[in-house]
Design a protein around this motif. Structure first.
Motif, PDB file in Angstrom:
ATOM      1  N   ASN A  98       1.003  -1.123   0.128  1.00  0.00           N
ATOM      2  CA  ASN A  98       0.115  -0.241  -0.019  1.00  0.00           C
ATOM      3  C   ASN A  98       0.926   1.379  -0.042  1.00  0.00           C
ATOM      4  O   ASN A  98       0.253   2.266  -0.066  1.00  0.00           O
ATOM      5  N   GLY A  99       2.354   1.117   0.170  1.00  0.00           N
ATOM      6  CA  GLY A  99       3.304   2.111  -0.083  1.00  0.00           C
ATOM      7  C   GLY A  99       3.393   3.053   1.199  1.00  0.00           C
ATOM      8  O   GLY A  99       4.147   4.002   1.086  1.00  0.00           O
ATOM      9  N   ILE A 100       2.536   2.827   2.239  1.00  0.00           N
ATOM     10  CA  ILE A 100       2.814   3.871   3.432  1.00  0.00           C
ATOM     11  C   ILE A 100       4.156   3.770   4.006  1.00  0.00           C
ATOM     12  O   ILE A 100       4.752   4.864   4.259  1.00  0.00           O
ATOM     13  N   LEU A 101       4.869   2.783   4.013  1.00  0.00           N
ATOM     14  CA  LEU A 101       6.287   2.527   4.425  1.00  0.00           C
ATOM     15  C   LEU A 101       7.163   2.730   3.342  1.00  0.00           C
ATOM     16  O   LEU A 101       8.555   2.399   3.847  1.00  0.00           O
ATOM     17  N   ILE A 117       7.842  -2.963  -8.129  1.00  0.00           N
ATOM     18  CA  ILE A 117       7.001  -2.766  -7.016  1.00  0.00           C
ATOM     19  C   ILE A 117       5.656  -2.215  -7.370  1.00  0.00           C
ATOM     20  O   ILE A 117       5.645  -1.231  -8.161  1.00  0.00           O
ATOM     21  N   ASN A 118       4.729  -2.820  -6.838  1.00  0.00           N
ATOM     22  CA  ASN A 118       3.333  -2.453  -7.338  1.00  0.00           C
ATOM     23  C   ASN A 118       2.849  -1.672  -5.885  1.00  0.00           C
ATOM     24  O   ASN A 118       2.853  -2.470  -5.019  1.00  0.00           O
ATOM     25  N   VAL A 119       2.285  -0.485  -6.245  1.00  0.00           N
ATOM     26  CA  VAL A 119       1.793   0.302  -5.088  1.00  0.00           C
ATOM     27  C   VAL A 119       0.231   0.376  -5.169  1.00  0.00           C
ATOM     28  O   VAL A 119      -0.174   0.855  -6.260  1.00  0.00           O
ATOM     29  N   SER A 120      -0.944   0.328  -4.035  1.00  0.00           N
ATOM     30  CA  SER A 120      -2.084   0.299  -4.574  1.00  0.00           C
ATOM     31  C   SER A 120      -2.468   1.956  -4.153  1.00  0.00           C
ATOM     32  O   SER A 120      -2.103   2.171  -2.986  1.00  0.00           O
ATOM     33  N   LEU A 121      -3.190   2.285  -5.010  1.00  0.00           N
ATOM     34  CA  LEU A 121      -3.613   3.775  -4.578  1.00  0.00           C
ATOM     35  C   LEU A 121      -4.705   4.033  -5.726  1.00  0.00           C
ATOM     36  O   LEU A 121      -4.748   4.036  -6.818  1.00  0.00           O
ATOM     37  N   ASP A 122      -5.957   4.150  -4.935  1.00  0.00           N
ATOM     38  CA  ASP A 122      -7.058   4.161  -5.657  1.00  0.00           C
ATOM     39  C   ASP A 122      -7.769   5.547  -5.679  1.00  0.00           C
ATOM     40  O   ASP A 122      -8.902   5.764  -6.305  1.00  0.00           O
ATOM     41  N   THR A 123      -7.131   6.733  -5.238  1.00  0.00           N
ATOM     42  CA  THR A 123      -7.526   8.000  -5.410  1.00  0.00           C
ATOM     43  C   THR A 123      -6.413   8.959  -5.139  1.00  0.00           C
ATOM     44  O   THR A 123      -5.403   8.416  -4.474  1.00  0.00           O
ATOM     45  N   LEU A 124      -6.401  10.080  -5.577  1.00  0.00           N
ATOM     46  CA  LEU A 124      -5.375  11.334  -5.345  1.00  0.00           C
ATOM     47  C   LEU A 124      -6.093  12.425  -4.542  1.00  0.00           C
ATOM     48  O   LEU A 124      -5.414  13.358  -4.430  1.00  0.00           O
ATOM     49  N   ASP A 125      -7.270  11.941  -3.818  1.00  0.00           N
ATOM     50  CA  ASP A 125      -7.877  13.028  -3.168  1.00  0.00           C
ATOM     51  C   ASP A 125      -7.836  12.547  -1.643  1.00  0.00           C
ATOM     52  O   ASP A 125      -8.105  11.488  -1.222  1.00  0.00           O
ATOM     53  N   ARG A 126      -7.428  13.617  -0.883  1.00  0.00           N
ATOM     54  CA  ARG A 126      -6.993  13.225   0.392  1.00  0.00           C
ATOM     55  C   ARG A 126      -8.032  12.651   1.448  1.00  0.00           C
ATOM     56  O   ARG A 126      -7.922  11.838   1.801  1.00  0.00           O
ATOM     57  N   GLU A 127      -9.181  13.332   1.229  1.00  0.00           N
ATOM     58  CA  GLU A 127     -10.286  13.070   2.033  1.00  0.00           C
ATOM     59  C   GLU A 127     -10.844  11.628   1.397  1.00  0.00           C
ATOM     60  O   GLU A 127     -11.375  10.856   2.259  1.00  0.00           O
ATOM     61  N   LYS A 128     -10.856  11.338   0.119  1.00  0.00           N
ATOM     62  CA  LYS A 128     -11.243  10.310  -0.499  1.00  0.00           C
ATOM     63  C   LYS A 128     -10.321   9.124   0.162  1.00  0.00           C
ATOM     64  O   LYS A 128     -10.879   7.871   0.463  1.00  0.00           O
ATOM     65  N   TYR A 129      -9.200   9.280   0.190  1.00  0.00           N
ATOM     66  CA  TYR A 129      -8.346   8.352   0.737  1.00  0.00           C
ATOM     67  C   TYR A 129      -8.287   7.771   2.000  1.00  0.00           C
ATOM     68  O   TYR A 129      -8.311   6.801   2.309  1.00  0.00           O
ATOM     69  N   LYS A 130      -8.805   8.891   2.710  1.00  0.00           N
ATOM     70  CA  LYS A 130      -9.085   8.738   4.355  1.00  0.00           C
ATOM     71  C   LYS A 130     -10.365   7.639   4.219  1.00  0.00           C
ATOM     72  O   LYS A 130     -10.438   6.854   4.875  1.00  0.00           O
ATOM     73  N   PHE A 131     -11.269   8.278   3.341  1.00  0.00           N
ATOM     74  CA  PHE A 131     -12.736   7.262   3.505  1.00  0.00           C
ATOM     75  C   PHE A 131     -12.403   5.874   2.958  1.00  0.00           C
ATOM     76  O   PHE A 131     -12.872   5.004   3.619  1.00  0.00           O
ATOM     77  N   ILE A 132     -11.462   5.754   1.878  1.00  0.00           N
ATOM     78  CA  ILE A 132     -11.533   4.569   1.478  1.00  0.00           C
ATOM     79  C   ILE A 132     -10.555   3.373   2.349  1.00  0.00           C
ATOM     80  O   ILE A 132     -10.768   2.467   2.353  1.00  0.00           O
ATOM     81  N   THR A 133      -9.446   4.107   2.923  1.00  0.00           N
ATOM     82  CA  THR A 133      -8.394   3.227   3.630  1.00  0.00           C
ATOM     83  C   THR A 133      -8.530   3.480   5.215  1.00  0.00           C
ATOM     84  O   THR A 133      -7.978   2.550   5.821  1.00  0.00           O
ATOM     85  N   GLY A 152      15.231   4.183  -8.982  1.00  0.00           N
ATOM     86  CA  GLY A 152      15.160   3.328 -10.316  1.00  0.00           C
ATOM     87  C   GLY A 152      14.487   2.033 -10.015  1.00  0.00           C
ATOM     88  O   GLY A 152      14.520   1.270 -11.212  1.00  0.00           O
ATOM     89  N   ILE A 153      13.570   1.903  -9.163  1.00  0.00           N
ATOM     90  CA  ILE A 153      12.772   0.864  -9.021  1.00  0.00           C
ATOM     91  C   ILE A 153      11.432   0.857 -10.297  1.00  0.00           C
ATOM     92  O   ILE A 153      10.900   1.862 -10.198  1.00  0.00           O
ATOM     93  N   PHE A 154      11.117  -0.038 -10.819  1.00  0.00           N
ATOM     94  CA  PHE A 154      10.142  -0.024 -11.835  1.00  0.00           C
ATOM     95  C   PHE A 154       8.830   0.036 -10.770  1.00  0.00           C
ATOM     96  O   PHE A 154       8.550  -1.119 -10.318  1.00  0.00           O
ATOM     97  N   VAL A 155       8.259   0.939 -10.932  1.00  0.00           N
ATOM     98  CA  VAL A 155       6.717   1.160 -10.092  1.00  0.00           C
ATOM     99  C   VAL A 155       5.491   0.775 -10.910  1.00  0.00           C
ATOM    100  O   VAL A 155       5.334   1.591 -11.972  1.00  0.00           O
ATOM    101  N   LYS A 156       4.768   0.176 -10.506  1.00  0.00           N
ATOM    102  CA  LYS A 156       3.127   0.129 -11.362  1.00  0.00           C
ATOM    103  C   LYS A 156       2.569   0.647 -10.058  1.00  0.00           C
ATOM    104  O   LYS A 156       2.242  -0.038  -8.910  1.00  0.00           O
ATOM    105  N   ILE A 157       1.420   1.440 -10.551  1.00  0.00           N
ATOM    106  CA  ILE A 157       0.311   1.668  -9.423  1.00  0.00           C
ATOM    107  C   ILE A 157      -0.934   0.735  -9.767  1.00  0.00           C
ATOM    108  O   ILE A 157      -1.493   0.612 -10.913  1.00  0.00           O
ATOM    109  N   ASN A 158      -1.614   0.147  -8.580  1.00  0.00           N
ATOM    110  CA  ASN A 158      -2.820  -0.546  -8.609  1.00  0.00           C
ATOM    111  C   ASN A 158      -3.992   0.226  -8.176  1.00  0.00           C
ATOM    112  O   ASN A 158      -3.910   0.685  -7.257  1.00  0.00           O
ATOM    113  N   SER A 159      -5.009   0.425  -9.170  1.00  0.00           N
ATOM    114  CA  SER A 159      -6.136   1.232  -8.865  1.00  0.00           C
ATOM    115  C   SER A 159      -7.371   0.290  -8.978  1.00  0.00           C
ATOM    116  O   SER A 159      -7.581  -0.210 -10.000  1.00  0.00           O
ATOM    117  N   VAL A 160      -8.139   0.214  -7.868  1.00  0.00           N
ATOM    118  CA  VAL A 160      -9.406  -0.481  -8.005  1.00  0.00           C
ATOM    119  C   VAL A 160     -10.544   0.722  -7.958  1.00  0.00           C
ATOM    120  O   VAL A 160     -10.620   1.474  -7.071  1.00  0.00           O
TER     121      VAL A 160
END
Ligand code: SAM
Ligand code: SF4
Length: 317
Positions: A98-101, A117-133, A152-160
């Motif tokens: 989930n990328g927090i650490l 590394i795949n990082v899960s991120l379903d929104t870029l809105d701070r309030e929405k992020y709080k609501f979802i997570t 230089g790590i290849f990053v993929k973002i996972n969004s549901v």
């Protein structure tokens, strides 16, 4: 070392193992984690995981992804990546977080030789992020992504994307990828655990919002994502549609869940308890792997209402 290929009864090559290293999590995403505070266990030790993965490698497993729960909650995560990378036969070791650490972990993961590394991120809105997570951690995740990209790590973002919850966030997620050399994959919601309470959005619907998107044919990763490149984008956009574009006939995976059960499909609760086999010895572990592969079902039956009771935080996504 065997070095052969593991084939299931439908002729599929099984060369990929997802390992849920813990069912603990520092978030409780509404579509994944039940309740407000989940206290889990780490059932598998590092040595247990290494034993299963090295036995798998002798049989034909070539790719390992660490997941959870939240894998970075395990303090031995970077060392585990390093040791997995050193198993003969293993070609790639990746991680879904989930990328927090991640900001604090990125250097150690880079040094461990991680392949992506795949990082899960379903929104870029701070309030929405709080609501979802349930946590005010959006900026920690963005910092973590930034740090990993800088290393230089290849990053993929996972969004549901869930209907009526974060549909409005699709454009800002796309904009994020427009300006960064990362991939985003929109993962269609599966009716597993808490996920069955929400309605997913298909990749086709999201793709329709992208102007001038062309299929991207270069192979990215080992998974079922179908990728597109849009004009003016630094990043690429992928879609994983387990519901609307069922890819089970191409599945190459086994899953070691956080309870130590080897599952041949995420869609069923069936599995083989690995702990007694680990105690018995490597031949017993290999027998369990062969059995799981032999009994791998052809695919999920979500469309018939058949779903596992265990949540994704246990199965590993
Ligand atoms: N905690 C880590 C994370 O969130 O990336 C790893 C574990 S999480 C279970 C792995 C992935 O499964 C995440 O990308 C998450 O969004 C996805 N996931 C969880 N529940 C899901 C569901 N019902 N349908 C589709 N994807 C789901
Ligand atoms: Fe935790 Fe990942 Fe599930 Fe969210 S999706 S609750 S971060 S395991």
């Amino acid at each position: 070392m065997g070095g052969g290929a593991l084939k299931d009864s439908y002729g599929r090559t099984i060369d990929y193992m997802r390992v849920s290293v813990t069912n603990k999590c520092n978030l409780h995403c509404i579509y994944c984690m039940p309740g407000k505070c989940f206290e889990g266990d780490d059932v598998l030790s590092m040595e247990d995981i290494l034993t299963v993965c090295s036995c798998g490698a002798e049989l034909g497993i070539r790719h390992i992804r660490l997941t959870g729960g939240e894998p970075l909650l395990r303090r031995d995560c970077a060392e585990l990546v390093y040791r997995l990378k050193n198993i003969k036969g293993i070609r790639t070791v990746t991680l879904t977080t989930n990328g927090i650490l991640l900001r604090d972990y990125a250097d150690r993961l880079f040094d461990s030789g991680i392949d992506g590394i795949n990082v899960s991120l379903d929104t870029l809105d701070r309030e929405k992020y709080k609501f979802i997570t349930g946590a005010d951690e959006l900026y920690s995740v963005i910092d973590g992504i930034q740090r990993a990209v800088e290393r230089g790590i290849f990053v993929k973002i996972n969004s549901v994307i869930m209907r009526g919850i974060n549909e409005d966030d699709i454009s800002s997620i796309l904009l994020f990828v427009k300006h960064r050399p990362v991939a985003v994959r929109f993962i269609e919601l599966m009716p597993v655990g808490e996920g069955s309470k929400y309605i997913g959005v298909s990749g086709a619907e999201i793709l329709a919002r992208l102007e001038n998107a062309k299929p991207y044919t270069k192979r990215i990763g080992r998974g079922p994502a179908v990728y597109y490149k849009a004009e003016g984008y630094k990043g690429i956009i992928g879609f994983i549609d387990p519901m609307s574009n069922k890819f089970c006939p191409q599945c190459s995976r086994l899953r070691l869940d956080s309870d130590g059960r080897l599952r041949s499909c995420l869609a069923y609760d069936d599995g083989f308890d690995m702990l007694p086999a680990i105690k018995t010895g490597r031949e017993a572990v290999k027998d369990v792997i062969k059995k799981a592969v032999a009994e791998k079902p052809l695919g999920h039956c979500f469309e018939k209402g058949i779903a596992p009771k265990d949540g994704m935080y246990c199965i590993g996504g």
